[in-house]
Motif scaffolding. Sequence first.
Motif, PDB file in Angstrom:
ATOM      1  N   SER A  90      52.357 -21.515  26.765  1.00  0.00           N
ATOM      2  CA  SER A  90      51.091 -20.914  26.335  1.00  0.00           C
ATOM      3  C   SER A  90      49.982 -21.954  26.453  1.00  0.00           C
ATOM      4  O   SER A  90      50.020 -22.994  25.792  1.00  0.00           O
ATOM      5  N   HIS A  91      48.995 -21.647  27.287  1.00  0.00           N
ATOM      6  CA  HIS A  91      47.920 -22.629  27.476  1.00  0.00           C
ATOM      7  C   HIS A  91      46.656 -21.985  28.013  1.00  0.00           C
ATOM      8  O   HIS A  91      46.707 -21.123  28.905  1.00  0.00           O
ATOM      9  N   LEU A  92      45.522 -22.406  27.471  1.00  0.00           N
ATOM     10  CA  LEU A  92      44.207 -22.174  28.049  1.00  0.00           C
ATOM     11  C   LEU A  92      43.398 -23.441  27.840  1.00  0.00           C
ATOM     12  O   LEU A  92      43.595 -24.155  26.844  1.00  0.00           O
ATOM     13  N   PRO A  93      42.477 -23.767  28.744  1.00  0.00           N
ATOM     14  CA  PRO A  93      41.602 -24.923  28.505  1.00  0.00           C
ATOM     15  C   PRO A  93      40.658 -24.661  27.342  1.00  0.00           C
ATOM     16  O   PRO A  93      40.534 -23.523  26.869  1.00  0.00           O
ATOM     17  N   TRP A  94      39.972 -25.696  26.887  1.00  0.00           N
ATOM     18  CA  TRP A  94      39.025 -25.544  25.797  1.00  0.00           C
ATOM     19  C   TRP A  94      37.847 -24.702  26.279  1.00  0.00           C
ATOM     20  O   TRP A  94      37.124 -25.082  27.195  1.00  0.00           O
ATOM     21  N   LEU A  95      37.669 -23.533  25.679  1.00  0.00           N
ATOM     22  CA  LEU A  95      36.666 -22.570  26.121  1.00  0.00           C
ATOM     23  C   LEU A  95      35.570 -22.330  25.099  1.00  0.00           C
ATOM     24  O   LEU A  95      34.506 -21.805  25.442  1.00  0.00           O
ATOM     25  N   ALA A  96      35.812 -22.692  23.859  1.00  0.00           N
ATOM     26  CA  ALA A  96      34.849 -22.403  22.788  1.00  0.00           C
ATOM     27  C   ALA A  96      33.491 -23.028  23.090  1.00  0.00           C
ATOM     28  O   ALA A  96      33.388 -24.212  23.413  1.00  0.00           O
ATOM     29  N   ASN A  97      32.455 -22.196  22.992  1.00  0.00           N
ATOM     30  CA  ASN A  97      31.070 -22.623  23.188  1.00  0.00           C
ATOM     31  C   ASN A  97      30.771 -23.090  24.612  1.00  0.00           C
ATOM     32  O   ASN A  97      29.833 -23.853  24.836  1.00  0.00           O
ATOM     33  N   HIS A  98      31.577 -22.647  25.555  1.00  0.00           N
ATOM     34  CA  HIS A  98      31.330 -22.962  26.964  1.00  0.00           C
ATOM     35  C   HIS A  98      31.285 -21.660  27.766  1.00  0.00           C
ATOM     36  O   HIS A  98      32.139 -21.392  28.605  1.00  0.00           O
ATOM     37  N   GLY A  99      30.278 -20.841  27.485  1.00  0.00           N
ATOM     38  CA  GLY A  99      30.130 -19.574  28.189  1.00  0.00           C
ATOM     39  C   GLY A  99      30.974 -18.484  27.577  1.00  0.00           C
ATOM     40  O   GLY A  99      31.933 -18.741  26.842  1.00  0.00           O
ATOM     41  N   ARG A 100      30.618 -17.261  27.902  1.00  0.00           N
ATOM     42  CA  ARG A 100      31.336 -16.116  27.324  1.00  0.00           C
ATOM     43  C   ARG A 100      31.880 -15.207  28.418  1.00  0.00           C
ATOM     44  O   ARG A 100      33.052 -14.861  28.419  1.00  0.00           O
ATOM     45  N   TRP A 101      31.026 -14.814  29.349  1.00  0.00           N
ATOM     46  CA  TRP A 101      31.423 -13.861  30.380  1.00  0.00           C
ATOM     47  C   TRP A 101      30.719 -14.231  31.679  1.00  0.00           C
ATOM     48  O   TRP A 101      29.574 -14.655  31.645  1.00  0.00           O
ATOM     49  N   PRO A 102      31.368 -14.127  32.844  1.00  0.00           N
ATOM     50  CA  PRO A 102      32.724 -13.626  33.059  1.00  0.00           C
ATOM     51  C   PRO A 102      33.820 -14.661  32.809  1.00  0.00           C
ATOM     52  O   PRO A 102      34.997 -14.320  32.732  1.00  0.00           O
ATOM     53  N   VAL A 103      33.425 -15.957  32.729  1.00  0.00           N
ATOM     54  CA  VAL A 103      34.414 -16.990  32.421  1.00  0.00           C
ATOM     55  C   VAL A 103      33.932 -17.741  31.197  1.00  0.00           C
ATOM     56  O   VAL A 103      32.762 -18.066  31.072  1.00  0.00           O
ATOM     57  N   GLY A 104      34.830 -18.009  30.292  1.00  0.00           N
ATOM     58  CA  GLY A 104      34.497 -18.698  29.058  1.00  0.00           C
ATOM     59  C   GLY A 104      35.322 -18.124  27.927  1.00  0.00           C
ATOM     60  O   GLY A 104      36.518 -17.863  28.090  1.00  0.00           O
ATOM     61  N   GLU A 105      34.696 -17.882  26.784  1.00  0.00           N
ATOM     62  CA  GLU A 105      35.445 -17.429  25.614  1.00  0.00           C
ATOM     63  C   GLU A 105      36.119 -16.082  25.829  1.00  0.00           C
ATOM     64  O   GLU A 105      37.166 -15.805  25.224  1.00  0.00           O
ATOM     65  N   GLU A 106      35.558 -15.244  26.678  1.00  0.00           N
ATOM     66  CA  GLU A 106      36.183 -13.945  26.958  1.00  0.00           C
ATOM     67  C   GLU A 106      37.626 -14.107  27.412  1.00  0.00           C
ATOM     68  O   GLU A 106      38.506 -13.307  27.069  1.00  0.00           O
ATOM     69  N   TRP A 107      37.897 -15.151  28.175  1.00  0.00           N
ATOM     70  CA  TRP A 107      39.245 -15.452  28.665  1.00  0.00           C
ATOM     71  C   TRP A 107      40.185 -15.689  27.485  1.00  0.00           C
ATOM     72  O   TRP A 107      41.319 -15.190  27.469  1.00  0.00           O
ATOM     73  N   LEU A 108      39.705 -16.441  26.494  1.00  0.00           N
ATOM     74  CA  LEU A 108      40.520 -16.694  25.303  1.00  0.00           C
ATOM     75  C   LEU A 108      40.816 -15.408  24.561  1.00  0.00           C
ATOM     76  O   LEU A 108      41.973 -15.133  24.191  1.00  0.00           O
ATOM     77  N   TYR A 109      39.805 -14.569  24.335  1.00  0.00           N
ATOM     78  CA  TYR A 109      40.003 -13.387  23.509  1.00  0.00           C
ATOM     79  C   TYR A 109      40.845 -12.333  24.227  1.00  0.00           C
ATOM     80  O   TYR A 109      41.635 -11.632  23.595  1.00  0.00           O
ATOM     81  N   GLN A 110      40.685 -12.211  25.539  1.00  0.00           N
ATOM     82  CA  GLN A 110      41.553 -11.307  26.294  1.00  0.00           C
ATOM     83  C   GLN A 110      43.014 -11.752  26.202  1.00  0.00           C
ATOM     84  O   GLN A 110      43.911 -10.921  26.011  1.00  0.00           O
TER      85      GLN A 110
END
Length: 508
Positions: free
Chosen positions: A16-36
């Motif tokens: 299980s892994h994702l890069p650090w995405l918090a506060n680095h964009g939302r859509w189409p790449v960024g936090e949306e990737w984490l929440y999906q």
Amino acid sequence: MTVRAVPGQFTLVLHSHLPWLANHGRWPVGEEWLYQSWAGSYQPVFEVLRGLADDGYSHCMSLGVTPVLAAQLDDPHCGASMFEWLASWQLRAQEAALARRPHCAALGAREFRAAEHALADFETHWRHGGSAALRSLVDSATIELLGGPLAHSFGPLLDPRLRRFTLTEGLADTALRIGDAPQGIWAPECAYAPGMGEEYAAAGITHFMVDGPALRGETAMGATVSGDVVAFGRDLEISYRVWSPRSGYPGHAAYRDFHTYDHDHGLKPARVTGRGVAGPDKAPYDPDRARSALTNHVEDFVDRVRRRLIEQSARIGRPALVVAAFDTELFGHWWFEGPQWLDAVLRRLPEAGVQVGTLADARAGGFVSGTVDLGPSSWGSGKDWRVWDGPQVADLVAVNSEVVSTALDTVAKRLVHTDGVRDPVSDQIIREALLTVSSDWAFMVSKESAAQYARDRAFTHAHATREICAAADRGRDGQARRLAQGWQRADNLFGALDARRLDPGYTR
């Protein structure tokens, strides 16, 4: 009818892994990737594991959770934003249910129920962060938890000083969140270079994952690499049955298509239908059709594992080990039906006479034979380092080398003058250097997947490292501290990271 047990052990390993995405964009790449991924994979996979635990199953799999993902699952901003994302999903589903378009009502109703379930699950099991959800699975022995380096850097290309530091800090971070440091790891990208086995032994690691070709395809047993450290290899014949671009289960015509969206509501309405069928021409998703395909694929996989164990055991003259390994995000996020498949497979395998256990079980059970001189390897394209060290990412390789060298030199000079007192400037320099060298950025560039986002992220963290170091090297301590504080607020992770531990003279 009693099913005859087959020799050996089957082990499922998820990473299980994702890069650090918090506060680095939302859509189409960024936090949306984490929440999906959180809603699509982590929630349903953990729900499957809790259900198995409730029904008396244990030692179901070895589950890796990288420290950088764990940090996001525990982060208050990410937790609050995830709750908002789930609520938005439910609202979008409600709008779809009311839309006067073919198939929209059924799609909206189905998605509304799914979002409602996810919201209730999040409130019950995730509101206090991912560590609380994970620890119950560890304490019940449902899983073996695999750890890893603090940030997801490609180990073979990293300065050994920082490589050793990020490994020991990563294990300490997991111990802080869960209670105990893992003894097994999934190294980023299953990457290995000669000498890393000795580093694993020094850090207290007893076993780790590599891809099958690293062991020259001899994956029916683990192999000792250094001291008592054992490398276990992924069985490609079994693993590719699930995840193969050409013939894997997720590509079946009945399963929900990942790429096709109803752009009015952000929902996925179609089934795969056919390899060459364009998105607008794909048939509506049919849950009953998908369930039928899933039943067949569960039985196919169980049968293939049985046959593989029998064949491999006969070939080596002793009970064999079969390891299937995947990214956790495959199950649910990429392959919508994946969590249901996992649940059914983990229940059917014991019924079919297959012993299921973890990598730690395999090591303790003697599924180890001989030693191996492990060469350079990864689980990427070509099973070598080309994805992270090829011409397409030459600029990132150069930046990574320069930034790490600058960071280590600056921190070494500062540590001489701190008199053993913790230095937040040095801590932030190391944080930003580690975020710079995340293996995800080179992977995304090599695979031409949001490449510009990846380059922007690498260069942003490189800039942060350089400007803090420049101020520190010029003796402008006040400016260095202000810069460090500003960047720490932007990337609020790994609060326990302590750069003093780079200094061999410092003891905790």
